[in-house]
Design an enzyme around this catalytic site. Sequence first.
Site, PDB file in Angstrom:
ATOM      1  CE1 TYR A 174     -39.510  21.120 -14.090  1.00 18.05           C
ATOM      2  CE2 TYR A 174     -38.883  23.319 -14.783  1.00 18.05           C
ATOM      3  CZ  TYR A 174     -39.853  22.372 -14.553  1.00 18.05           C
ATOM      4  OH  TYR A 174     -41.165  22.669 -14.785  1.00 18.05           O
TER       5      TYR A 174
ATOM      6  CG  HIS B  44     -36.316  15.388 -18.300  1.00 18.57           C
ATOM      7  ND1 HIS B  44     -36.005  14.393 -19.207  1.00 18.57           N
ATOM      8  CD2 HIS B  44     -37.336  16.094 -18.877  1.00 18.57           C
ATOM      9  CE1 HIS B  44     -36.783  14.497 -20.261  1.00 18.57           C
ATOM     10  NE2 HIS B  44     -37.595  15.525 -20.090  1.00 18.57           N
TER      11      HIS B  44
ATOM     12  CE1 TYR C 101     -39.016  24.959 -18.359  1.00 19.75           C
ATOM     13  CE2 TYR C 101     -39.844  26.690 -19.800  1.00 19.75           C
ATOM     14  CZ  TYR C 101     -39.520  26.224 -18.534  1.00 19.75           C
ATOM     15  OH  TYR C 101     -39.703  27.029 -17.451  1.00 19.75           O
TER      16      TYR C 101
ATOM     17  CG  ASN D 298     -41.260  18.941 -24.515  1.00 16.74           C
ATOM     18  OD1 ASN D 298     -40.477  18.145 -23.999  1.00 16.74           O
ATOM     19  ND2 ASN D 298     -42.525  18.982 -24.187  1.00 16.74           N
TER      20      ASN D 298
ATOM     21  CG  ASN E 241     -41.516  14.743 -25.642  1.00 15.55           C
ATOM     22  OD1 ASN E 241     -41.884  14.059 -26.593  1.00 15.55           O
ATOM     23  ND2 ASN E 241     -42.214  14.836 -24.531  1.00 15.55           N
TER      24      ASN E 241
END
EC number: 3.1.1.29
Length: 188
Positions: free
Chosen positions: A17, A22, A65, A67, A113
């Site tokens: 990632y 993001h 993460y 969220n 989120n």
Amino acid sequence: MDKLRLVVGLGNLGKQYAETRHNAGFKVIDRLLSLYHVQLEERNNLGEFILLRKHKVVLAKPNTYMNHSGKFVKWACQNWNIKPDKVMVVYDELAFPLGTVRLKMQGSANNHNGIKSVIAHLNTEHFNRLRFGIKSDNTSNILHEVVMSEFTPAERNLLETALTKAIEALKGYIDGVTMLKLMEVFNA
């Protein structure tokens, strides 16, 4: 310590990632750490952080993460007795084109989120945000595909411009410039 602030960048853990849109919040924090010639020195199960006593600020990245980012933000606020209005959350914003940096003092999560998690854990929408535009003309309309895509070589100049703007805004915030003044300058 008087009037300590928290600047936290949101992102996802893992090398897969690291270069995704993001993870713009992590990229901004990494650039800020470089500006101050420091690294995140301390860590717990929720995040990594460094307290810059001279500047009265904690710089941080959650180890959760996206969220679940609010867990770390809540812990940091409790640990250092930081009020939500002294928190700056840096995150990717799909509503803005790449190159755009916008500041905001409060508001809803707008389907982000990570911000939903911060709002839920702080039990308030009243915290500062630096929204880092990630929208591209070349990206899919499927949300997950967009935020998990990497910046293209053609986007590197816009990415660098946005990182520079974000760092200027955060340096002002850390130096005590009011959010209203920062918004006047960077949201123009």
